[in-house]
Design a protein around this motif. Structure first.
Motif, PDB file in Angstrom:
ATOM      1  N   VAL A  11      14.565   4.217   1.392  1.00 22.29           N
ATOM      2  CA  VAL A  11      13.325   3.968   0.643  1.00 22.29           C
ATOM      3  C   VAL A  11      12.694   2.680   1.147  1.00 22.29           C
ATOM      4  O   VAL A  11      13.359   1.647   1.239  1.00 22.29           O
ATOM      5  N   ALA A  12      11.410   2.741   1.463  1.00 28.39           N
ATOM      6  CA  ALA A  12      10.641   1.546   1.827  1.00 28.39           C
ATOM      7  C   ALA A  12       9.675   1.241   0.689  1.00 28.39           C
ATOM      8  O   ALA A  12       8.925   2.123   0.254  1.00 28.39           O
ATOM      9  N   ILE A  13       9.732   0.018   0.197  1.00 30.69           N
ATOM     10  CA  ILE A  13       8.895  -0.400  -0.923  1.00 30.69           C
ATOM     11  C   ILE A  13       7.862  -1.396  -0.416  1.00 30.69           C
ATOM     12  O   ILE A  13       8.224  -2.414   0.179  1.00 30.69           O
ATOM     13  N   VAL A  14       6.598  -1.097  -0.641  1.00 32.99           N
ATOM     14  CA  VAL A  14       5.523  -1.979  -0.207  1.00 32.99           C
ATOM     15  C   VAL A  14       5.062  -2.778  -1.422  1.00 32.99           C
ATOM     16  O   VAL A  14       4.501  -2.226  -2.368  1.00 32.99           O
ATOM     17  N   GLY A  15       5.334  -4.083  -1.405  1.00 33.84           N
ATOM     18  CA  GLY A  15       4.986  -4.953  -2.520  1.00 33.84           C
ATOM     19  C   GLY A  15       6.223  -5.600  -3.125  1.00 33.84           C
ATOM     20  O   GLY A  15       7.104  -4.904  -3.627  1.00 33.84           O
ATOM     21  N   GLY A  20       8.253  -3.882  -7.764  1.00 32.44           N
ATOM     22  CA  GLY A  20       8.813  -3.514  -6.468  1.00 32.44           C
ATOM     23  C   GLY A  20      10.220  -4.041  -6.277  1.00 32.44           C
ATOM     24  O   GLY A  20      11.111  -3.331  -5.801  1.00 32.44           O
ATOM     25  N   LEU A  21      10.444  -5.301  -6.658  1.00 31.85           N
ATOM     26  CA  LEU A  21      11.774  -5.893  -6.490  1.00 31.85           C
ATOM     27  C   LEU A  21      12.792  -5.261  -7.426  1.00 31.85           C
ATOM     28  O   LEU A  21      13.956  -5.040  -7.038  1.00 31.85           O
ATOM     29  N   ALA A  22      12.405  -4.962  -8.669  1.00 33.26           N
ATOM     30  CA  ALA A  22      13.326  -4.326  -9.605  1.00 33.26           C
ATOM     31  C   ALA A  22      13.706  -2.930  -9.119  1.00 33.26           C
ATOM     32  O   ALA A  22      14.873  -2.513  -9.215  1.00 33.26           O
ATOM     33  N   THR A  23      12.735  -2.205  -8.575  1.00 29.66           N
ATOM     34  CA  THR A  23      13.021  -0.890  -8.013  1.00 29.66           C
ATOM     35  C   THR A  23      13.983  -1.006  -6.834  1.00 29.66           C
ATOM     36  O   THR A  23      14.954  -0.248  -6.716  1.00 29.66           O
ATOM     37  N   ALA A  24      13.730  -1.970  -5.965  1.00 29.70           N
ATOM     38  CA  ALA A  24      14.597  -2.177  -4.802  1.00 29.70           C
ATOM     39  C   ALA A  24      16.022  -2.501  -5.230  1.00 29.70           C
ATOM     40  O   ALA A  24      16.989  -1.952  -4.680  1.00 29.70           O
ATOM     41  N   LEU A  25      16.167  -3.387  -6.205  1.00 30.32           N
ATOM     42  CA  LEU A  25      17.506  -3.783  -6.638  1.00 30.32           C
ATOM     43  C   LEU A  25      18.239  -2.620  -7.304  1.00 30.32           C
ATOM     44  O   LEU A  25      19.431  -2.406  -7.066  1.00 30.32           O
ATOM     45  N   GLY A  26      17.517  -1.848  -8.122  1.00 30.48           N
ATOM     46  CA  GLY A  26      18.139  -0.692  -8.756  1.00 30.48           C
ATOM     47  C   GLY A  26      18.608   0.335  -7.740  1.00 30.48           C
ATOM     48  O   GLY A  26      19.710   0.889  -7.856  1.00 30.48           O
ATOM     49  N   LEU A  27      17.801   0.591  -6.726  1.00 33.14           N
ATOM     50  CA  LEU A  27      18.184   1.561  -5.693  1.00 33.14           C
ATOM     51  C   LEU A  27      19.327   1.025  -4.838  1.00 33.14           C
ATOM     52  O   LEU A  27      20.233   1.775  -4.438  1.00 33.14           O
ATOM     53  N   HIS A  28      19.293  -0.271  -4.552  1.00 37.51           N
ATOM     54  CA  HIS A  28      20.400  -0.881  -3.804  1.00 37.51           C
ATOM     55  C   HIS A  28      21.713  -0.731  -4.568  1.00 37.51           C
ATOM     56  O   HIS A  28      22.735  -0.351  -3.987  1.00 37.51           O
ATOM     57  N   ARG A  29      21.695  -0.986  -5.864  1.00 36.41           N
ATOM     58  CA  ARG A  29      22.921  -0.874  -6.654  1.00 36.41           C
ATOM     59  C   ARG A  29      23.381   0.576  -6.769  1.00 36.41           C
ATOM     60  O   ARG A  29      24.553   0.836  -7.054  1.00 36.41           O
ATOM     61  N   GLY A 127      17.969  -9.860   4.250  1.00 37.01           N
ATOM     62  CA  GLY A 127      17.318  -8.954   5.195  1.00 37.01           C
ATOM     63  C   GLY A 127      16.571  -7.807   4.553  1.00 37.01           C
ATOM     64  O   GLY A 127      15.864  -7.062   5.243  1.00 37.01           O
ATOM     65  N   THR A 128      16.700  -7.645   3.217  1.00 37.10           N
ATOM     66  CA  THR A 128      15.996  -6.551   2.533  1.00 37.10           C
ATOM     67  C   THR A 128      14.496  -6.778   2.560  1.00 37.10           C
ATOM     68  O   THR A 128      13.712  -5.854   2.758  1.00 37.10           O
ATOM     69  N   LEU A 129      14.080  -8.033   2.354  1.00 34.43           N
ATOM     70  CA  LEU A 129      12.664  -8.368   2.288  1.00 34.43           C
ATOM     71  C   LEU A 129      12.119  -8.763   3.653  1.00 34.43           C
ATOM     72  O   LEU A 129      12.691  -9.610   4.339  1.00 34.43           O
ATOM     73  N   GLN A 130      11.006  -8.154   4.035  1.00 41.80           N
ATOM     74  CA  GLN A 130      10.267  -8.541   5.229  1.00 41.80           C
ATOM     75  C   GLN A 130       8.913  -9.072   4.786  1.00 41.80           C
ATOM     76  O   GLN A 130       8.116  -8.336   4.195  1.00 41.80           O
ATOM     77  N   GLN A 131       8.662 -10.351   5.059  1.00 43.16           N
ATOM     78  CA  GLN A 131       7.411 -10.979   4.648  1.00 43.16           C
ATOM     79  C   GLN A 131       6.404 -11.005   5.793  1.00 43.16           C
ATOM     80  O   GLN A 131       6.746 -10.772   6.952  1.00 43.16           O
ATOM     81  N   ASN A 132       5.170 -11.281   5.409  1.00 39.62           N
ATOM     82  CA  ASN A 132       4.070 -11.382   6.376  1.00 39.62           C
ATOM     83  C   ASN A 132       3.916 -10.092   7.181  1.00 39.62           C
ATOM     84  O   ASN A 132       3.697 -10.116   8.389  1.00 39.62           O
ATOM     85  N   VAL A 133       4.046  -8.975   6.457  1.00 37.02           N
ATOM     86  CA  VAL A 133       3.931  -7.660   7.081  1.00 37.02           C
ATOM     87  C   VAL A 133       2.688  -6.968   6.538  1.00 37.02           C
ATOM     88  O   VAL A 133       2.477  -6.914   5.325  1.00 37.02           O
ATOM     89  N   THR A 134       1.883  -6.437   7.417  1.00 38.64           N
ATOM     90  CA  THR A 134       0.697  -5.670   7.020  1.00 38.64           C
ATOM     91  C   THR A 134       0.910  -4.212   7.370  1.00 38.64           C
ATOM     92  O   THR A 134       1.227  -3.877   8.514  1.00 38.64           O
ATOM     93  N   VAL A 135       0.767  -3.330   6.381  1.00 38.13           N
ATOM     94  CA  VAL A 135       0.904  -1.894   6.600  1.00 38.13           C
ATOM     95  C   VAL A 135      -0.460  -1.341   6.987  1.00 38.13           C
ATOM     96  O   VAL A 135      -1.449  -1.500   6.254  1.00 38.13           O
ATOM     97  N   ARG A 136      -0.524  -0.713   8.139  1.00 34.34           N
ATOM     98  CA  ARG A 136      -1.786  -0.170   8.648  1.00 34.34           C
ATOM     99  C   ARG A 136      -2.040   1.254   8.164  1.00 34.34           C
ATOM    100  O   ARG A 136      -3.182   1.646   7.923  1.00 34.34           O
ATOM    101  N   VAL A 161       7.503   3.720  -1.601  1.00 35.85           N
ATOM    102  CA  VAL A 161       7.075   3.321  -2.940  1.00 35.85           C
ATOM    103  C   VAL A 161       5.923   2.332  -2.782  1.00 35.85           C
ATOM    104  O   VAL A 161       6.089   1.271  -2.176  1.00 35.85           O
ATOM    105  N   ALA A 162       4.760   2.684  -3.320  1.00 36.78           N
ATOM    106  CA  ALA A 162       3.605   1.789  -3.302  1.00 36.78           C
ATOM    107  C   ALA A 162       3.601   0.972  -4.590  1.00 36.78           C
ATOM    108  O   ALA A 162       3.273   1.479  -5.659  1.00 36.78           O
ATOM    109  N   ALA A 163       4.032  -0.281  -4.479  1.00 38.54           N
ATOM    110  CA  ALA A 163       3.982  -1.231  -5.595  1.00 38.54           C
ATOM    111  C   ALA A 163       3.102  -2.391  -5.152  1.00 38.54           C
ATOM    112  O   ALA A 163       3.440  -3.556  -5.328  1.00 38.54           O
TER     113      ALA A 163
END
Length: 389
Positions: A11-15, A20-29, A127-136, A161-163
């Motif tokens: 799963v890739a979460i944008v935002g 977004g972070l709560a979703t990421a952590l829940g899926l990681h767990r 490494g879960t979070l990638q900053q300064n990324v623009t989705v085209r 996931v669009a968050a």
């Protein structure tokens, strides 16, 4: 089900906001590989305290506890509130809610956005979070989706996931329509120190120009959320004049307002996406819905999205089903559309009810508040609903 080796993640979460972070952590767990992409987190605060705060409901607190972050949040800085007062004409005629009515220690907690964000980030693997990324762009394939990033990079995942905020570029790119309306109010926020202690009480008064709330902070101050049709004069005032105006607006319920921080503002609107999913894409948080802050339920609605999405995806994974399939996402869509429409009906209804100023209607509103206050079962039912119990 093992991850498809052709994918960069499940799963890739944008935002990297709270949802977004709560979703990421829940899926990681739950054992999924997750990546979070964001254009960049906000800079550090000059005075440490964030002007953006949320009233975290008991239901959201339970979810954050399941994610393993709630105890750390409370240990750093969270203010439990045990009472609520809501009124229009006079504090002594206020509608009262008390935790004791529910046999609870509290009705919720006031927590700063940055405190929640900090602990959710800290709980994610490096490494879960990638900053300064623009989705085209995002392209849906039969078995996966591809996020096209800047400089020719790409990322493949079973689900996106669009968050990515109320202005969600991903939602727009997929052509998902939204129903939205700008309110005639702007929210002014700041923190204030008052002569009287807040006594773990959240106060809200409905004025002709919009509601003003005083929310208890952990350091003894109160957070102000003043939604007004006359926000510009409030922003233009010097601190002393603003403190006086706020004291008058809240009928000195906390005594004299002695100090205030800088003031920020943001426009208010209601928004609901026509649907919360598309081919291998799902909307969550503000990308899906935005409600008026008068009931303080926006972030709780978003955490509900995260919890429902984690549950739906985790169940599909356990059953060896495609986590990005339309069937899996339709379950999430049904549940969260119903929750959002319900909350929008309440908050939008309250907004319009207090916009209408007529002697007969004003009397009816006040009589209704008094009737609710005098009817314990109804008052208890209302506060249980507000707390997600």
């Amino acid at each position: 089900m093992n991850m498809d080796p052709r994918l960069d993640c499940d799963v890739a979460i944008v935002g990297a906001g709270l949802v977004g972070l709560a979703t990421a952590l829940g899926l990681h767990r739950a054992g999924l590989r997750v990546r979070v992409l964001d254009r960049g987190l906000p800079p550090p605060l000059a005075d440490d305290y964030d002007l953006r705060v949320f009233a975290i409901s008991p239901a959201s607190a339970r979810f954050l506890h399941q994610l393993g972050v709630w105890d750390a949040v409370c240990a750093e800085r969270a203010s439990a509130y045990r009472h609520m007062q809501v009124w229009e004409t006079a504090p002594e005629a206020a509608l009262h809610f008390d935790a004791a009515d529910l046999h609870r220690d509290d009705l919720g907690h006031i927590v700063e956005s940055r405190v929640l964000q900090r602990h959710l980030l800290a709980a994610l693997p490096s490494g879960t979070l990638q900053q300064n990324v623009t989705v085209r762009a995002v392209d849906a394939q039969p078995q996966h989706a591809v996020l096209q990033l800047e400089r020719g990079a790409s990322l493949r995942a079973a689900l996106i996931v669009a968050a990515d905020s109320a202005r969600s570029p991903l939602r727009s790119a997929r052509g998902i329509a939204v129903h939205q309306q700008a309110y005639a109010q702007t929210a002014v926020v700041c923190h204030v120190r008052s002569a009287r202690a807040h006594q773990a009480t959240a106060y809200q008064r409905f004025l002709e120009t919009g509601p003003v709330a005083l929310l208890p902070l952990a350091d003894g101050r109160s957070s102000v959320v003043w939604s007004s049709t006359h926000a510009e004069p409030l922003l233009a005032m010097d601190d002393a004049s603003f403190c006086t105006a706020l004291g008058d607006a809240t009928q000195q319920v906390l005594g004299r307002i002695e100090q205030c921080t800088r003031r920020l503002s943001f426009p208010l609107a209601v928004l609901n996406a026509e649907r919360y999913h598309d081919d291998r894409l799902v909307l969550a948080g503000d990308a899906a819905h935005v409600v008026h802050p008068l009931a303080g339920q926006g972030v709780n609605l978003g955490f509900g999205d995260a919890q429902e999405l984690v549950g739906a995806i985790s169940q599909a994974r356990r059953q060896a089903r495609d986590i990005g399939s339309a069937r899996v996402l339709a379950r999430y869509n049904r549940a969260r559309q119903a929750a959002a429409q319900d909350m929008i009906a309440v908050t939008d209804g309250l907004y319009h009810a207090y916009q209408l100023q007529h002697p007969a209607w004003n009397w009816l509103r006040q009589t209704g508040l008094q009737a609710v206050n005098a009817t314990t079962p109804l008052r208890t039912a209302l506060i249980r609903r507000a707390c997600g119990l």
